[in-house]
Motif scaffolding. Structure first.
Motif, PDB file in Angstrom:
ATOM      1  N   ALA A 132       0.699  -1.395  -0.095  1.00  0.00           N
ATOM      2  CA  ALA A 132      -0.322   0.209   0.190  1.00  0.00           C
ATOM      3  C   ALA A 132       0.648   1.260   0.207  1.00  0.00           C
ATOM      4  CB  ALA A 132      -1.249   0.282   1.225  1.00  0.00           C
ATOM      5  N   ASP A 133       1.711   1.078   0.261  1.00  0.00           N
ATOM      6  CA  ASP A 133       2.993   1.738   0.504  1.00  0.00           C
ATOM      7  C   ASP A 133       4.568   2.192  -0.430  1.00  0.00           C
ATOM      8  OD1 ASP A 133       3.842   4.670   1.383  1.00  0.00           O
ATOM      9  OD2 ASP A 133       4.713   3.767   2.892  1.00  0.00           O
ATOM     10  N   SER A 134       5.241   1.247  -0.110  1.00  0.00           N
ATOM     11  CA  SER A 134       6.590   1.697   0.009  1.00  0.00           C
ATOM     12  C   SER A 134       7.024   1.037  -0.908  1.00  0.00           C
ATOM     13  CB  SER A 134       7.676   0.766   0.711  1.00  0.00           C
ATOM     14  OG  SER A 134       7.644  -0.438   0.676  1.00  0.00           O
ATOM     15  N   GLY A 180      -1.513   2.184   9.059  1.00  0.00           N
ATOM     16  CA  GLY A 180      -1.406   3.000   9.632  1.00  0.00           C
ATOM     17  C   GLY A 180      -0.271   3.770   8.211  1.00  0.00           C
ATOM     18  N   GLU A 181       0.423   3.798   7.351  1.00  0.00           N
ATOM     19  CA  GLU A 181       0.772   4.281   6.773  1.00  0.00           C
ATOM     20  C   GLU A 181      -0.129   4.383   5.417  1.00  0.00           C
ATOM     21  OE1 GLU A 181       3.756   5.454   6.078  1.00  0.00           O
ATOM     22  OE2 GLU A 181       5.060   3.848   6.719  1.00  0.00           O
ATOM     23  N   MET A 182      -1.460   3.697   5.048  1.00  0.00           N
ATOM     24  CA  MET A 182      -2.544   3.977   5.095  1.00  0.00           C
ATOM     25  C   MET A 182      -3.335   4.693   5.153  1.00  0.00           C
ATOM     26  SD  MET A 182      -3.755   0.145   3.759  1.00  0.00           S
ATOM     27  CE  MET A 182      -5.037  -0.275   3.754  1.00  0.00           C
ATOM     28  N   GLY A 242       3.927  12.883  10.069  1.00  0.00           N
ATOM     29  CA  GLY A 242       2.949  10.725  11.226  1.00  0.00           C
ATOM     30  C   GLY A 242       4.765  10.569  11.827  1.00  0.00           C
ATOM     31  N   HIS A 243       6.034  10.433  10.791  1.00  0.00           N
ATOM     32  CA  HIS A 243       7.521  10.454  10.637  1.00  0.00           C
ATOM     33  C   HIS A 243       7.902  10.744  11.587  1.00  0.00           C
ATOM     34  CE1 HIS A 243       5.238   8.117   8.157  1.00  0.00           C
ATOM     35  NE2 HIS A 243       6.535   7.439   7.280  1.00  0.00           N
ATOM     36  N   THR A 244       8.337  12.129  12.256  1.00  0.00           N
ATOM     37  CA  THR A 244       9.101  12.758  12.702  1.00  0.00           C
ATOM     38  C   THR A 244       9.245  11.860  14.385  1.00  0.00           C
ATOM     39  OG1 THR A 244       9.071  14.530  11.005  1.00  0.00           O
ATOM     40  CG2 THR A 244      10.652  15.160  13.369  1.00  0.00           C
ATOM     41  N   PRO A 258       6.846  -1.503  15.772  1.00  0.00           N
ATOM     42  CA  PRO A 258       7.001  -1.039  14.529  1.00  0.00           C
ATOM     43  C   PRO A 258       6.544   0.562  13.884  1.00  0.00           C
ATOM     44  CG  PRO A 258       5.392  -2.848  15.068  1.00  0.00           C
ATOM     45  CD  PRO A 258       5.874  -2.131  15.961  1.00  0.00           C
ATOM     46  N   HIS A 259       7.003   0.021  12.423  1.00  0.00           N
ATOM     47  CA  HIS A 259       7.421   1.389  11.719  1.00  0.00           C
ATOM     48  C   HIS A 259       6.048   2.030  11.674  1.00  0.00           C
ATOM     49  CE1 HIS A 259       8.541   4.525   9.396  1.00  0.00           C
ATOM     50  NE2 HIS A 259       7.676   4.123   9.006  1.00  0.00           N
ATOM     51  N   GLY A 260       5.075   1.281  11.053  1.00  0.00           N
ATOM     52  CA  GLY A 260       4.002   1.702  10.959  1.00  0.00           C
ATOM     53  C   GLY A 260       3.204   2.235  12.359  1.00  0.00           C
ATOM     54  N   ALA A 262       4.768   3.206  14.675  1.00  0.00           N
ATOM     55  CA  ALA A 262       5.059   4.063  15.449  1.00  0.00           C
ATOM     56  C   ALA A 262       4.292   5.611  14.498  1.00  0.00           C
ATOM     57  CB  ALA A 262       6.056   4.080  15.342  1.00  0.00           C
ATOM     58  N   VAL A 263       4.066   4.649  13.726  1.00  0.00           N
ATOM     59  CA  VAL A 263       3.683   5.837  12.503  1.00  0.00           C
ATOM     60  C   VAL A 263       1.924   6.791  12.698  1.00  0.00           C
ATOM     61  CG1 VAL A 263       2.850   6.966  10.116  1.00  0.00           C
ATOM     62  CG2 VAL A 263       5.279   5.986  10.420  1.00  0.00           C
ATOM     63  N   THR A 264       1.316   5.355  13.499  1.00  0.00           N
ATOM     64  CA  THR A 264      -0.018   6.008  13.333  1.00  0.00           C
ATOM     65  C   THR A 264       0.032   7.290  15.049  1.00  0.00           C
ATOM     66  OG1 THR A 264      -0.631   3.431  13.275  1.00  0.00           O
ATOM     67  CG2 THR A 264      -2.003   5.020  14.413  1.00  0.00           C
TER      68      THR A 264
HETATM   69 ZN   LIG Z   1       6.640   5.549   6.644  1.00  0.00          ZN
END
Ligand SMILES: [Zn+2]
Ligand SMILES: NC(=O)c1ccc[n+]([C@@H]2O[C@H](COP(=O)([O-])OP(=O)(O)OC[C@H]3O[C@@H](n4cnc5c(N)ncnc54)[C@H](O)[C@@H]3O)[C@@H](O)[C@H]2O)c1
Length: 361
Positions: A132-134, A180-182, A242-244, A258-260, A262-264
């Motif tokens: 869905a993202d990378s 999370g990325e979606m 959401g990434h910083t 996990p990354h997504g 943490a982004v959420t």
């Molecule tokens: Zn990301």
């Protein structure tokens, strides 16, 4: 390559156009299309879980099995990858094929950029985050020691094949990480797009057709930004919403979240801080909060030490001399780049977020 289909996405890049094909059973069909000029990099867990579909791939003469860990995409792990590919006779006219999530993608993409100054690659993403993202956007990111994603290139694949059946074996945590990325890219597309996904959020996990619809929409939203700014010099920066905060949360919790996810949590924190600083309204924070909590709540079980969070936040490479560069919502809920002074007010709003019921504990 398969014939063109109307359902394909066609992404424009500095290397020309590449296609994203949506193909149920694509993983199972891959074996029949492999030739001696293909070299496969395959996630070891996917090899086990999809053994039947991947049987011909597992017998392919050039196969590298990779454990999808952060260490595996560390620069010092690359010599054996290169040595094995050279031992299998790789040439510039050959092709790499990556099957896996973001880790296998980053390894393959970096090799494709640098092996003999460039070898084409194809990608079969098998995690929700990668589908869905990378998978689009051209980036490779490689770690050096403890420094994450410090080396990288812009090297799009020649083709991406998305097989929804790959997701059947994915852990709940990794599904939520992809979601999370979606959620992020839909928030960037605007409040309407986000609210629509939020309303369908529960159905993502019960109706595969709904999940597929939003995988595609996520890629379409991202496509607009990467085609405008493939090299991340301006408009694409908002993809860091959401990434910083998310990267700082990953670092402060020693990558336990996990990354997504943490982004959420990072988006919830960005909204909270933006409201505290008078940049957005309580209504926008409250509109997004329930679905962000639904996505990350269950897995946000690692308290975030404030001092470690601040130390990590300040290291972000996007900051300027006059303040912190953050991606925050405005009064209309539009996501944009803002520079925020690194002062007591900012710090106390972060601390209040960490003490709020929304923060991990
Ligand atoms: Zn990301
Ligand atoms: N280059 C980029 O644009 C980009 C963007 C975002 C993230 N990334 C990188 O991607 C990585 C995270 O990617 P990810 O979340 O896709 O995770 P991942 O590749 O680490 O995979 C997560 C876990 O899922 C397993 N897995 C993969 N496919 C599976 C399947 N179908 N069924 C069951 N298990 C499966 C893996 O073995 C691993 O244990 C990070 O290293 C991040 O830095 C890169």
């Amino acid at each position: 390559m398969a014939a063109l289909s109307e359902s394909d996405l066609r992404i424009q890049s500095h290397r020309g156009e590449y296609r994203v094909r949506f193909e149920r059973g694509g993983l199972g069909a891959l074996g029949a299309s492999l030739t001696r000029t293909d070299h496969v990099l395959l996630d070891r867990r996917v090899a086990t879980l999809h053994q039947a579909a991947l049987a011909p791939v597992l017998n392919h003469p050039s196969l590298l099995l990779i454990d999808a860990t952060e260490e595996a995409k560390s620069l010092d792990r690359f010599p054996p990858y290169v040595e094995q590919l050279v031992a299998r006779g790789i040439k510039r006219s050959h092709r790499l094929v990556a099957i896996g999530g973001g880790v296998v993608q980053d390894i393959c993409c970096f090799l494709a950029a640098t092996l003999m100054r460039g070898v084409p690659w194809r990608f079969y993403p098998t995690t929700l985050l990668a589908q869905a993202d990378s998978c689009i956007g051209s980036k490779s990111s490689v770690n050096v020691g403890a420094i994450k994603n410090i080396l990288g290139t812009y090297t799009p694949p020649v083709e991406i094949v998305i097989d929804p059946l790959a997701l059947d074996t994915l852990d709940r945590r990794d599904l939520r990480s992809g979601a999370g990325e979606m959620l992020k890219v839909h928030a960037i597309a605007g409040p309407e797009a986000f609210d629509e996904l939020a309303a369908d959020y529960a159905a993502l996990w019960t109706d595969p057709a709904v999940l597929q619809r939003y995988v595609r929409r996520s890629l379409e939203h991202k496509q607009r930004l990467i085609e405008l700014d493939e090299f991340d010099r301006g408009p694409r920066n908002v993809m860091n919403y959401g990434h910083t905060f998310g990267h700082a949360i990953e670092s402060a919790t020693a990558f336990a979240i996990p990354h997504g996810l943490a982004v959420t949590i990072g988006m919830a924190m960005a909204n909270f801080v933006a409201e505290s600083l008078g940049m957005t309204t309580a209504a926008h924070r409250q509109r997004m909060e329930p679905v962000l909590l639904a996505n990350a709540g269950e897995f946000a079980d690692h308290p975030i030490p404030a001092e470690r969070l601040f130390a990590a936040l300040l290291k972000d490479k996007k900051h300027q001399d006059d303040g912190l560069t953050l991606i925050l919502p405005d009064h209309e809920g539009r996501i944009g780049v803002r520079v925020v002074p690194n002062d007591e007010r900012f710090r106390s709003s972060c601390e209040r977020f960490l003490a709020s019921p929304v923060a991990p504990r």
